[in-house]
Structure formats: C-alpha cells, structure tokens
Scaffold this motif. Structure first.
Motif, PDB file in Angstrom:
ATOM      1  N   VAL A  30       0.803  -1.223   0.000  1.00  0.00           N
ATOM      2  CA  VAL A  30       0.000   0.000   0.000  1.00  0.00           C
ATOM      3  C   VAL A  30       0.836   1.274   0.000  1.00  0.00           C
ATOM      4  O   VAL A  30       0.325   2.345  -0.300  1.00  0.00           O
ATOM      5  N   GLY A  31       2.119   1.187   0.286  1.00  0.00           N
ATOM      6  CA  GLY A  31       2.974   2.367   0.271  1.00  0.00           C
ATOM      7  C   GLY A  31       3.814   2.523  -0.975  1.00  0.00           C
ATOM      8  O   GLY A  31       4.452   3.549  -1.166  1.00  0.00           O
ATOM      9  N   SER A  32       3.810   1.546  -1.859  1.00  0.00           N
ATOM     10  CA  SER A  32       4.713   1.571  -3.010  1.00  0.00           C
ATOM     11  C   SER A  32       4.478   2.750  -3.942  1.00  0.00           C
ATOM     12  O   SER A  32       5.424   3.252  -4.546  1.00  0.00           O
ATOM     13  N   GLY A  33       3.262   3.244  -4.054  1.00  0.00           N
ATOM     14  CA  GLY A  33       2.972   4.375  -4.934  1.00  0.00           C
ATOM     15  C   GLY A  33       3.347   5.723  -4.352  1.00  0.00           C
ATOM     16  O   GLY A  33       3.286   6.739  -5.042  1.00  0.00           O
ATOM     17  N   LEU A  34       3.749   5.754  -3.095  1.00  0.00           N
ATOM     18  CA  LEU A  34       4.137   7.010  -2.460  1.00  0.00           C
ATOM     19  C   LEU A  34       5.612   7.333  -2.652  1.00  0.00           C
ATOM     20  O   LEU A  34       5.996   8.496  -2.670  1.00  0.00           O
ATOM     21  N   ILE A  35       6.450   6.329  -2.805  1.00  0.00           N
ATOM     22  CA  ILE A  35       7.896   6.528  -2.879  1.00  0.00           C
ATOM     23  C   ILE A  35       8.252   7.435  -4.052  1.00  0.00           C
ATOM     24  O   ILE A  35       7.880   7.185  -5.183  1.00  0.00           O
ATOM     25  N   GLY A  36       8.946   8.529  -3.730  1.00  0.00           N
ATOM     26  CA  GLY A  36       9.352   9.492  -4.745  1.00  0.00           C
ATOM     27  C   GLY A  36       8.247  10.455  -5.145  1.00  0.00           C
ATOM     28  O   GLY A  36       8.427  11.243  -6.070  1.00  0.00           O
ATOM     29  N   ASN A  37       7.126  10.427  -4.446  1.00  0.00           N
ATOM     30  CA  ASN A  37       5.995  11.286  -4.770  1.00  0.00           C
ATOM     31  C   ASN A  37       5.609  12.154  -3.582  1.00  0.00           C
ATOM     32  O   ASN A  37       6.060  11.944  -2.467  1.00  0.00           O
ATOM     33  N   THR A  38       4.735  13.121  -3.844  1.00  0.00           N
ATOM     34  CA  THR A  38       4.310  14.091  -2.838  1.00  0.00           C
ATOM     35  C   THR A  38       2.809  14.000  -2.628  1.00  0.00           C
ATOM     36  O   THR A  38       2.049  13.909  -3.586  1.00  0.00           O
ATOM     37  N   VAL A  39       2.386  14.040  -1.363  1.00  0.00           N
ATOM     38  CA  VAL A  39       0.978  14.180  -1.023  1.00  0.00           C
ATOM     39  C   VAL A  39       0.788  15.635  -0.622  1.00  0.00           C
ATOM     40  O   VAL A  39       1.472  16.132   0.269  1.00  0.00           O
ATOM     41  N   GLU A  40      -0.111  16.314  -1.331  1.00  0.00           N
ATOM     42  CA  GLU A  40      -0.395  17.715  -1.048  1.00  0.00           C
ATOM     43  C   GLU A  40      -1.752  17.819  -0.374  1.00  0.00           C
ATOM     44  O   GLU A  40      -2.742  17.274  -0.864  1.00  0.00           O
ATOM     45  N   LEU A  41      -1.793  18.511   0.759  1.00  0.00           N
ATOM     46  CA  LEU A  41      -3.021  18.695   1.532  1.00  0.00           C
ATOM     47  C   LEU A  41      -3.322  20.183   1.610  1.00  0.00           C
ATOM     48  O   LEU A  41      -2.473  20.955   2.054  1.00  0.00           O
ATOM     49  N   THR A  42      -4.514  20.578   1.167  1.00  0.00           N
ATOM     50  CA  THR A  42      -4.894  21.985   1.211  1.00  0.00           C
ATOM     51  C   THR A  42      -6.167  22.118   2.017  1.00  0.00           C
ATOM     52  O   THR A  42      -7.188  21.502   1.705  1.00  0.00           O
ATOM     53  N   GLY A  43      -6.077  22.921   3.078  1.00  0.00           N
ATOM     54  CA  GLY A  43      -7.219  23.136   3.958  1.00  0.00           C
ATOM     55  C   GLY A  43      -7.218  24.540   4.505  1.00  0.00           C
ATOM     56  O   GLY A  43      -6.464  25.407   4.027  1.00  0.00           O
ATOM     57  N   PRO A  44      -8.049  24.778   5.505  1.00  0.00           N
ATOM     58  CA  PRO A  44      -8.170  26.119   6.080  1.00  0.00           C
ATOM     59  C   PRO A  44      -6.843  26.711   6.578  1.00  0.00           C
ATOM     60  O   PRO A  44      -6.669  27.923   6.564  1.00  0.00           O
ATOM     61  N   ALA A  45      -5.917  25.879   7.000  1.00  0.00           N
ATOM     62  CA  ALA A  45      -4.636  26.364   7.534  1.00  0.00           C
ATOM     63  C   ALA A  45      -3.582  26.567   6.452  1.00  0.00           C
ATOM     64  O   ALA A  45      -2.462  26.956   6.745  1.00  0.00           O
ATOM     65  N   GLY A  46      -3.920  26.273   5.194  1.00  0.00           N
ATOM     66  CA  GLY A  46      -2.959  26.410   4.107  1.00  0.00           C
ATOM     67  C   GLY A  46      -2.643  25.065   3.486  1.00  0.00           C
ATOM     68  O   GLY A  46      -3.396  24.105   3.628  1.00  0.00           O
TER      69      GLY A  46
END
Length: 123
Positions: A30-46
């Motif tokens: 389940v983690g193999s697609g994360l390696i070398g990639n970025t998860v971007e989270l955008t919410g009220p705090a930025g």
C-alpha cells in the motif's frame, strides 16, 4: 508540532484510502505508490506537502515554510507515519494503494481538506 500539522500528516496517510481504483493496487504494497511522490493537503490552515523520499523517510513542508523530517512504514495494509518527536500514527487498513494522480476531499472538523498525490518532489 501543532495539533493541526499532526492531523494533516495523519490525513495524508488516510488520503490514500479514498477514491483509488482497486485495479491499480491489487496485491501491491500500500505504500509503493508514495515513494518518490508528494501528497499535497490543502485546507483552512494552508497547504502542507509531504514528500516520501524513499521506503523509510519523508519530509513535511508546512504552510509556514518549515521542513520537518519524518519516517513512515507499511504495517500490513496500513501506512504509519512519525514526524519529529510525535508518536507514530497509522491509517485504518487500506484496500488500495495510493498512486500519483489520485485526489479527493476529506471532511474534517476544521474544514474540508483537499488532497492529491503528485509525481515527484512537489517543493
């Protein structure tokens, strides 16, 4: 680390559980697609960006420009993260692995958080 940042890091791990085609991840780590990639989270705090440098480490780039090193691992079908001196947080078990191109919205008491997995280092 602020409570909101801690929640955002956990949300990043949780984000992988939403709207991801099962065919892309059948039988894979389940983690193999994360390696070398970025998860971007955008919410009220930025916007917070989490770059998964390899199969063990990550870097969190917060809305105030700070960068913090963290660690992550796969535990069964869950993704567990630890940033700074905070205790490890693990997602609920996932059916599908996150991959670049996935995105969605997660409802939160602080306001909706948009998430997206993008290819490469996003900061």
């Amino acid at each position: 680390m602020s409570i909101l940042l801690k929640r955002l890091v956990l949300v990043a791990a949780l984000a992988a559980t939403f709207n991801i085609p099962a065919a892309l991840a059948a039988g894979r780590n389940v983690g193999s697609g994360l390696i070398g990639n970025t998860v971007e989270l955008t919410g009220p705090a930025g916007t917070t960006k989490i770059y998964y440098t390899n199969s063990k480490t990550l870097i969190v780039h917060t809305p105030d420009g700070k960068k913090t090193k963290g660690w992550w691992r796969v535990k069964g079908r869950s993704i567990c993260t630890r940033v700074g001196e905070k205790p490890e947080n693990c997602t609920e078990p996932m059916v599908d692995a996150p991959v670049a191109g996935n995105s969605g919205v997660i409802a939160s008491p602080e306001g909706d958080i948009k998430w997206a997995v993008t290819k490469g280092r996003g900061f």
